[in-house]
Write a protein that holds these residues in place. Structure first.
Motif, PDB file in Angstrom:
ATOM      1  N   LYS A   1     -57.285  56.566 114.893  1.00  0.00           N
ATOM      2  CA  LYS A   1     -56.642  57.582 115.751  1.00  0.00           C
ATOM      3  C   LYS A   1     -55.280  57.082 116.250  1.00  0.00           C
ATOM      4  O   LYS A   1     -54.780  57.530 117.281  1.00  0.00           O
ATOM      5  N   ARG A   2     -54.705  56.122 115.548  1.00  0.00           N
ATOM      6  CA  ARG A   2     -53.417  55.515 115.915  1.00  0.00           C
ATOM      7  C   ARG A   2     -53.444  55.020 117.365  1.00  0.00           C
ATOM      8  O   ARG A   2     -52.461  55.070 118.075  1.00  0.00           O
ATOM      9  N   ASN A   3     -54.626  54.531 117.758  1.00  0.00           N
ATOM     10  CA  ASN A   3     -54.829  53.954 119.100  1.00  0.00           C
ATOM     11  C   ASN A   3     -54.394  54.880 120.240  1.00  0.00           C
ATOM     12  O   ASN A   3     -53.942  54.432 121.283  1.00  0.00           O
ATOM     13  N   ALA A   4     -54.574  56.191 120.014  1.00  0.00           N
ATOM     14  CA  ALA A   4     -54.313  57.163 121.086  1.00  0.00           C
ATOM     15  C   ALA A   4     -55.358  56.958 122.179  1.00  0.00           C
ATOM     16  O   ALA A   4     -56.479  56.517 121.896  1.00  0.00           O
TER      17      ALA A   4
ATOM     18  N   ASP B   1     -57.488  58.349 125.828  1.00  0.00           N
ATOM     19  CA  ASP B   1     -57.931  59.484 126.631  1.00  0.00           C
ATOM     20  C   ASP B   1     -58.453  58.961 127.963  1.00  0.00           C
ATOM     21  O   ASP B   1     -58.326  57.768 128.261  1.00  0.00           O
TER      22      ASP B   1
ATOM     23  N   SER C   1     -49.707  52.417 119.691  1.00  0.00           N
ATOM     24  CA  SER C   1     -50.425  53.563 120.255  1.00  0.00           C
ATOM     25  C   SER C   1     -49.572  54.814 120.179  1.00  0.00           C
ATOM     26  O   SER C   1     -48.391  54.796 120.518  1.00  0.00           O
ATOM     27  N   ALA C   2     -50.226  55.906 119.777  1.00  0.00           N
ATOM     28  CA  ALA C   2     -49.540  57.205 119.701  1.00  0.00           C
ATOM     29  C   ALA C   2     -49.501  57.909 121.053  1.00  0.00           C
ATOM     30  O   ALA C   2     -49.033  59.041 121.152  1.00  0.00           O
ATOM     31  N   GLY C   3     -50.016  57.248 122.116  1.00  0.00           N
ATOM     32  CA  GLY C   3     -50.007  57.871 123.444  1.00  0.00           C
ATOM     33  C   GLY C   3     -51.270  58.690 123.671  1.00  0.00           C
ATOM     34  O   GLY C   3     -52.345  58.294 123.248  1.00  0.00           O
ATOM     35  N   ALA C   4     -51.124  59.837 124.313  1.00  0.00           N
ATOM     36  CA  ALA C   4     -52.283  60.645 124.692  1.00  0.00           C
ATOM     37  C   ALA C   4     -52.980  61.246 123.468  1.00  0.00           C
ATOM     38  O   ALA C   4     -52.326  61.742 122.550  1.00  0.00           O
ATOM     39  N   ASP C   5     -54.312  61.198 123.505  1.00  0.00           N
ATOM     40  CA  ASP C   5     -55.158  61.753 122.450  1.00  0.00           C
ATOM     41  C   ASP C   5     -55.119  63.290 122.495  1.00  0.00           C
ATOM     42  O   ASP C   5     -55.129  63.885 123.572  1.00  0.00           O
TER      43      ASP C   5
END
Length: 268
Positions: free
Chosen positions: A27-30, A32, A65-69
């Motif tokens: 999940k590209r280290n997103a 939550d 990390s892509a930030g927020a999931d």
């Protein structure tokens, strides 16, 4: 914490080094709300842990990390204002805990660091990034703003760059991030990133652990403060306290007697 399926892993390495690892490479280290809680718990644990002297924050896979999931954002969109407020306060709490952690924190960034991930990097004391790493404060593209991370990002990159990148949501490179002050060291690739981190850890093993903690506190004590008689006196008190303290006494004695201080590992 070290269950392999967990989204946040914690590894305790030798010589007082703890790693906190984002572990959702698919999940590209997103992250939550649940992952924010896991990160808070992990950082609170290493902050209290007497064995931990230095913390590394890194991620598995191609991206930091892509930030927020997306699923989390979808849930937030359906929530009330109060639920959104409670949620945002937890992200703000994570940033505050990481920023003020009593141990040095080294962040390792590869691939994308978008949205909230720029905040995580800004809250680390020393950031190493691969040359191909990219950064983006992408919130305005979604009609949002990088609110919870803003105090830390503005301190890291300055008001002038924040005014551009908060508004434009342009992607900026690792070398640009280095020019802005967000990244300290740019490495050729992930192998070089790991090697440079190892070198830095060896270097920092020579430093008094309590002195590093006090030095970090010192930065916060003097940063953005007017230079008043009170501030000058506070700095004098701090050095006097540390000189007569156990670690300061040992460090001075080792230096004057040309021997290694007691905190330096045998292997150094």
């Amino acid at each position: 914490m070290s269950h392999q399926h967990s989204a946040v892993l914690m590894h305790q390495r030798d010589n007082g080094i703890s790693e906190i690892v984002l572990n959702r490479p698919d999940k590209r280290n997103a992250f939550d709300d649940a992952i924010i809680q896991q990160l808070i718990q992990a950082f609170e644990y290493v902050d209290r842990d007497p064995e931990t002297q230095i913390v590394i924050l890194r991620s598995e896979g191609k991206h930091f990390s892509a930030g927020a999931d997306l699923g989390w954002m979808r849930r937030m969109a359906d929530n009330t204002r109060q639920e959104n407020l409670d949620d945002s306060r937890e992200l703000a709490r994570l940033m505050n805990i990481l920023n003020h952690l009593s141990k040095p924190v080294i962040g390792l960034v590869q691939g994308a660091a978008f949205g909230g991930a720029v905040g995580l990097a800004a809250c680390c004391d020393i950031v190493l990034a691969t040359e191909s790493a990219s950064f983006c404060l992408s919130e305005v593209k979604l009609g949002l703003i990088p609110a919870a991370i803003s105090p830390y990002v503005v301190r890291a990159i300055g008001e002038r760059q924040a005014r551009r990148y908060f508004l434009s949501a342009e992607v900026f490179s690792a070398s640009e991030a280095q020019q802005f002050g967000l990244v300290h060291i740019v490495c050729d690739d992930e192998q070089a990133l790991q090697a440079r981190c190892t070198e830095l850890l060896k270097h920092m093993a020579n430093n008094g652990p309590q002195a590093m903690k006090a030095a970090k506190d010192l930065v916060f004590a003097v940063s953005h403060k007017p230079i008043t008689a009170e501030l000058i006196d506070d700095t004098a008190q701090r050095i006097a306290d540390i000189r007569v303290g156990e670690e300061g006494q040992e460090g001075l004695s080792a230096f004057l007697n040309k021997r290694k201080a007691s905190w330096i590992p045998e292997t150094q």
